[in-house]
Motif scaffolding. Structure first.
Motif, PDB file in Angstrom:
ATOM      1  N   VAL A   1     -12.918  49.201  19.095  1.00  0.00           N
ATOM      2  CA  VAL A   1     -11.641  48.487  19.142  1.00  0.00           C
ATOM      3  C   VAL A   1     -11.703  47.291  18.193  1.00  0.00           C
ATOM      4  O   VAL A   1     -10.785  47.051  17.414  1.00  0.00           O
ATOM      5  N   ASP A   2     -12.823  46.533  18.238  1.00  0.00           N
ATOM      6  CA  ASP A   2     -12.976  45.394  17.315  1.00  0.00           C
ATOM      7  C   ASP A   2     -12.893  45.874  15.870  1.00  0.00           C
ATOM      8  O   ASP A   2     -12.231  45.254  15.036  1.00  0.00           O
ATOM      9  N   THR A   3     -13.579  46.972  15.586  1.00  0.00           N
ATOM     10  CA  THR A   3     -13.588  47.499  14.223  1.00  0.00           C
ATOM     11  C   THR A   3     -12.162  47.868  13.782  1.00  0.00           C
ATOM     12  O   THR A   3     -11.747  47.549  12.672  1.00  0.00           O
ATOM     13  N   LEU A   4     -11.401  48.504  14.681  1.00  0.00           N
ATOM     14  CA  LEU A   4     -10.018  48.856  14.357  1.00  0.00           C
ATOM     15  C   LEU A   4      -9.154  47.599  14.176  1.00  0.00           C
ATOM     16  O   LEU A   4      -8.262  47.567  13.318  1.00  0.00           O
TER      17      LEU A   4
ATOM     18  N   VAL B   1      -8.750  59.323  20.918  1.00  0.00           N
ATOM     19  CA  VAL B   1     -10.109  59.655  21.350  1.00  0.00           C
ATOM     20  C   VAL B   1     -10.037  60.933  22.174  1.00  0.00           C
ATOM     21  O   VAL B   1      -9.230  61.043  23.109  1.00  0.00           O
ATOM     22  N   ILE B   2     -10.863  61.910  21.807  1.00  0.00           N
ATOM     23  CA  ILE B   2     -11.088  63.077  22.649  1.00  0.00           C
ATOM     24  C   ILE B   2     -12.469  62.830  23.240  1.00  0.00           C
ATOM     25  O   ILE B   2     -13.471  62.814  22.521  1.00  0.00           O
ATOM     26  N   GLY B   3     -12.494  62.557  24.515  1.00  0.00           N
ATOM     27  CA  GLY B   3     -13.745  62.164  25.145  1.00  0.00           C
ATOM     28  C   GLY B   3     -14.106  63.034  26.317  1.00  0.00           C
ATOM     29  O   GLY B   3     -13.253  63.701  26.902  1.00  0.00           O
TER      30      GLY B   3
ATOM     31  N   VAL C   1     -16.807  59.352  27.479  1.00  0.00           N
ATOM     32  CA  VAL C   1     -15.820  58.462  28.087  1.00  0.00           C
ATOM     33  C   VAL C   1     -16.114  58.334  29.574  1.00  0.00           C
ATOM     34  O   VAL C   1     -16.284  59.345  30.265  1.00  0.00           O
ATOM     35  N   LEU C   2     -16.172  57.094  30.037  1.00  0.00           N
ATOM     36  CA  LEU C   2     -16.357  56.844  31.467  1.00  0.00           C
ATOM     37  C   LEU C   2     -14.985  56.679  32.106  1.00  0.00           C
ATOM     38  O   LEU C   2     -14.430  55.587  32.155  1.00  0.00           O
ATOM     39  N   GLY C   3     -14.441  57.797  32.567  1.00  0.00           N
ATOM     40  CA  GLY C   3     -13.115  57.785  33.187  1.00  0.00           C
ATOM     41  C   GLY C   3     -13.172  57.906  34.703  1.00  0.00           C
ATOM     42  O   GLY C   3     -12.168  57.787  35.385  1.00  0.00           O
TER      43      GLY C   3
ATOM     44  N   GLU D   1      -4.013  51.527  24.809  1.00  0.00           N
ATOM     45  CA  GLU D   1      -4.896  50.709  25.642  1.00  0.00           C
ATOM     46  C   GLU D   1      -5.987  51.525  26.322  1.00  0.00           C
ATOM     47  O   GLU D   1      -7.044  51.004  26.656  1.00  0.00           O
ATOM     48  N   ASP D   2      -5.727  52.817  26.535  1.00  0.00           N
ATOM     49  CA  ASP D   2      -6.733  53.670  27.183  1.00  0.00           C
ATOM     50  C   ASP D   2      -7.987  53.856  26.340  1.00  0.00           C
ATOM     51  O   ASP D   2      -9.005  54.306  26.849  1.00  0.00           O
ATOM     52  N   LEU D   3      -7.921  53.507  25.039  1.00  0.00           N
ATOM     53  CA  LEU D   3      -9.086  53.665  24.174  1.00  0.00           C
ATOM     54  C   LEU D   3     -10.309  52.947  24.741  1.00  0.00           C
ATOM     55  O   LEU D   3     -11.437  53.356  24.517  1.00  0.00           O
TER      56      LEU D   3
END
Length: 164
Positions: free
Chosen positions: A102-105, A119-121, A69-71, A84-86
């Motif tokens: 996200v598209d897949t979901l 997500v655990i990132g 994850v790029l946080g 939305e944080d996904l």
């Protein structure tokens, strides 16, 4: 009549050829090496399969995605993302993954079966250079990421038992 336990999918995603982008896949490998899981839990190396993950996602009631994850925080920082944080997760951006998660979901939702997802990132140290090993910084933090995923699993009704 007792309710059937939730079907839980632990999905490790990322490209293991790009150092820390593969942290999610490496976390799933570590979990499989060290734990036995209850029958309602499936662990899967999702690599960068994109749309091909639709069926496993629709089969699950709850999905724990492990990913880079790029946080913007220090490398090795672990995040818990929902809603939305996904989109901070590499799998949820058009990174090297074929289509974002996200598209897949969204497609799963359109069909009428989208699992609750978390997500655990982990913030990567290096995800641009080709190497199959994690960077030392991220490798050192991998057990902490696994512990957080196991707590998430327990909260969702899954059981992980350490292997002898």
């Amino acid at each position: 009549m007792t309710e059937a336990p939730k079907k839980i999918l632990i999905l490790g995603v990322g490209n293991i050829l790009y150092t820390d982008e593969g942290v999610g896949v490496r976390a799933v490998e570590r979990l499989l090496e060290t734990y036995e899981f209850s029958d309602n839990v499936t662990l899967m190396d999702g690599g960068n399969l994109g749309m091909r993950l639709m069926q496993p996602l629709m089969d699950a009631d709850y999905c724990i995605v492990l990913d880079a994850v790029l946080g913007g925080d220090a490398p090795g920082t672990i995040y818990r993302l929902t809603g939305e944080d996904l989109r901070k997760s590499l799998a949820f951006k058009d990174s090297m993954h074929q289509s974002d998660l996200v598209d897949t979901l969204i497609y799963c939702e359109l069909i009428g079966k989208r699992p609750d997802t978390v997500v655990i990132g982990m913030e990567p140290f290096d995800f641009k250079n080709m190497a199959v090993e994690l960077s030392p910084t991220i490798d050192e933090r991998l057990p902490a990421m696994c512990d957080i995923a196991l707590k998430e699993l327990a909260d969702a009704g899954g059981v992980a038992t350490p292997k002898a």
